[in-house]
Design a protein around this motif. Structure first.
Motif, mmCIF file in Angstrom:
data_model
loop_
_atom_site.group_PDB
_atom_site.id
_atom_site.type_symbol
_atom_site.label_atom_id
_atom_site.label_comp_id
_atom_site.label_asym_id
_atom_site.label_seq_id
_atom_site.Cartn_x
_atom_site.Cartn_y
_atom_site.Cartn_z
ATOM 1 N N GLY A 25 82.718 46.076 30.726
ATOM 2 C CA GLY A 25 83.042 46.275 29.315
ATOM 3 C C GLY A 25 82.751 47.713 28.904
ATOM 4 N N THR A 26 83.569 48.235 28.029
ATOM 5 C CA THR A 26 83.394 49.628 27.624
ATOM 6 C C THR A 26 83.151 49.810 26.134
ATOM 7 O OG1 THR A 26 85.787 49.900 27.430
ATOM 8 C CG2 THR A 26 84.767 50.530 29.542
ATOM 9 N N ALA A 27 83.307 48.766 25.345
ATOM 10 C CA ALA A 27 83.088 48.906 23.901
ATOM 11 C C ALA A 27 81.640 49.321 23.651
ATOM 12 C CB ALA A 27 83.403 47.605 23.181
ATOM 13 N N GLY A 28 81.465 50.421 22.978
ATOM 14 C CA GLY A 28 80.141 50.901 22.619
ATOM 15 C C GLY A 28 79.420 51.695 23.698
ATOM 16 N N ILE A 29 79.982 51.767 24.889
ATOM 17 C CA ILE A 29 79.274 52.463 25.967
ATOM 18 C C ILE A 29 79.160 53.963 25.696
ATOM 19 C CG2 ILE A 29 81.199 52.940 27.538
ATOM 20 C CD1 ILE A 29 79.090 51.786 29.721
ATOM 21 N N ASN A 30 80.076 54.497 24.909
ATOM 22 C CA ASN A 30 80.009 55.927 24.597
ATOM 23 C C ASN A 30 78.895 56.250 23.597
ATOM 24 O OD1 ASN A 30 81.326 54.663 22.493
ATOM 25 N ND2 ASN A 30 82.607 56.434 22.038
ATOM 26 N N MET A 32 74.304 42.795 26.011
ATOM 27 C CA MET A 32 74.991 44.090 26.011
ATOM 28 C C MET A 32 74.953 44.714 27.403
ATOM 29 S SD MET A 32 73.596 45.559 22.364
ATOM 30 C CE MET A 32 74.032 47.219 22.771
ATOM 31 N N SER A 33 73.799 44.656 28.051
ATOM 32 C CA SER A 33 73.684 45.216 29.405
ATOM 33 C C SER A 33 74.623 44.506 30.366
ATOM 34 C CB SER A 33 72.238 45.095 29.907
ATOM 35 O OG SER A 33 71.384 45.917 29.162
ATOM 36 N N PHE A 34 74.650 43.175 30.292
ATOM 37 C CA PHE A 34 75.523 42.408 31.189
ATOM 38 C C PHE A 34 77.001 42.693 30.903
ATOM 39 C CE2 PHE A 34 71.869 39.205 31.386
ATOM 40 C CZ PHE A 34 71.351 39.777 32.536
ATOM 41 N N TYR A 35 77.347 42.832 29.630
ATOM 42 C CA TYR A 35 78.721 43.154 29.248
ATOM 43 C C TYR A 35 79.150 44.478 29.877
ATOM 44 C CZ TYR A 35 82.465 45.001 26.295
ATOM 45 O OH TYR A 35 83.627 45.577 25.842
ATOM 46 N N TRP A 36 78.307 45.494 29.751
ATOM 47 C CA TRP A 36 78.633 46.792 30.328
ATOM 48 C C TRP A 36 78.628 46.731 31.851
ATOM 49 C CZ3 TRP A 36 74.898 49.652 26.534
ATOM 50 C CH2 TRP A 36 75.552 49.849 25.314
ATOM 51 N N MET A 44 65.758 40.437 22.482
ATOM 52 C CA MET A 44 65.887 40.681 23.922
ATOM 53 C C MET A 44 67.180 40.077 24.482
ATOM 54 S SD MET A 44 63.609 42.430 25.545
ATOM 55 C CE MET A 44 61.925 42.916 25.690
ATOM 56 N N ILE A 45 67.507 38.863 24.070
ATOM 57 C CA ILE A 45 68.699 38.188 24.586
ATOM 58 C C ILE A 45 69.966 38.934 24.162
ATOM 59 C CG2 ILE A 45 70.021 36.030 24.581
ATOM 60 C CD1 ILE A 45 67.238 35.934 26.057
ATOM 61 N N VAL A 46 70.020 39.369 22.912
ATOM 62 C CA VAL A 46 71.180 40.142 22.441
ATOM 63 C C VAL A 46 71.305 41.435 23.233
ATOM 64 C CG1 VAL A 46 72.091 41.474 20.479
ATOM 65 C CG2 VAL A 46 71.254 39.141 20.135
ATOM 66 N N PHE A 47 70.178 42.098 23.441
ATOM 67 C CA PHE A 47 70.191 43.351 24.179
ATOM 68 C C PHE A 47 70.568 43.129 25.644
ATOM 69 C CE2 PHE A 47 67.748 47.574 23.367
ATOM 70 C CZ PHE A 47 68.960 48.235 23.277
ATOM 71 N N ALA A 48 70.117 42.038 26.229
ATOM 72 C CA ALA A 48 70.479 41.706 27.611
ATOM 73 C C ALA A 48 71.986 41.462 27.714
ATOM 74 C CB ALA A 48 69.706 40.485 28.085
ATOM 75 N N LEU A 108 72.234 48.593 35.003
ATOM 76 C CA LEU A 108 72.549 47.703 33.887
ATOM 77 C C LEU A 108 72.172 46.258 34.207
ATOM 78 C CD1 LEU A 108 75.991 49.182 32.793
ATOM 79 C CD2 LEU A 108 73.877 49.195 31.452
ATOM 80 N N TRP A 109 72.494 45.793 35.418
ATOM 81 C CA TRP A 109 72.114 44.431 35.823
ATOM 82 C C TRP A 109 70.596 44.276 35.814
ATOM 83 C CZ3 TRP A 109 74.979 40.349 35.638
ATOM 84 C CH2 TRP A 109 76.355 40.445 35.833
ATOM 85 N N LEU A 110 69.908 45.258 36.365
ATOM 86 C CA LEU A 110 68.449 45.203 36.427
ATOM 87 C C LEU A 110 67.833 45.175 35.030
ATOM 88 C CD1 LEU A 110 65.973 45.217 38.281
ATOM 89 C CD2 LEU A 110 66.046 47.701 38.210
ATOM 90 N N THR A 111 68.304 46.049 34.142
ATOM 91 C CA THR A 111 67.745 46.055 32.790
ATOM 92 C C THR A 111 68.093 44.768 32.039
ATOM 93 O OG1 THR A 111 69.628 47.310 31.907
ATOM 94 C CG2 THR A 111 67.680 48.567 32.579
ATOM 95 N N GLY A 112 69.279 44.232 32.280
ATOM 96 C CA GLY A 112 69.641 42.952 31.659
ATOM 97 C C GLY A 112 68.704 41.834 32.093
#
Length: 160
Positions: A36-41, A28-32, A22-26, A59-63
């Protein structure tokens, strides 16, 4: 002769795995959300929606929800989690488990159907999104769901 299961040491690996997932996935959400754009595509419509205010809010909400899920996973294995209402913890944890497994399975099924030409993405979605859903995001969500299921099951057995 089979050895009996040792219930004296609670299996906590699943709770820590689910929390870390969950923390790793969060992150990613905060980064985007921060631009951040790496991996967003690799996310359906991610590249097209990057920078859109409602997408950033999402993204903030899901993070934040993912951080909450990480805390919930820790509650399943930490002593302070025993202070929380058992039924509430079980309802939330089983709910998260089911959502993660269903979402991962949905990604895998949709990706497989797209890969085989049985369904298609809208014209403006990247073709590679199907590959990412099938082989990365679907299994990633499924992994988190399985870890959450195992942690919840262990919590349910230990907290009777």
């Amino acid at each position: 002769m089979e050895k009996p299961i040792d219930d004296t040491l609670p299996p906590v690996w699943a709770g820590y795995t689910a929390s870390a997932w969950m923390i790793v996935f969060a992150a990613m959400s905060f980064y985007w959300a921060l631009g951040g754009t790496a991996g967003i595509n690799t996310v359906s419509l991610g590249q097209e929606l990057a920078g859109d205010p409602w997408f950033i809010t999402l993204l903030w909400l899901t993070g934040i929800l993912k951080i909450g899920g990480g805390i919930l996973a820790l509650a399943l294995v930490q002593s302070w989690g025993q202070q929380l209402p058992r039924q509430l913890v079980l309802i939330l944890a089983w709910g998260v488990s089911v959502l993660l497994v269903l979402h991962g399975g949905d990604f895998i099924i949709q990706g497989a159907l797209t890969e085989n030409g049985l369904i298609g993405f809208p014209a403006f979605a990247a073709w590679t999104t199907a590959h990412w859903q099938t082989f990365v995001w679907g299994p990633w969500w499924l992994l988190g769901g399985i870890a959450f299921c195992a942690a919840t099951w262990n919590y349910q057995r230990r907290s009777r």
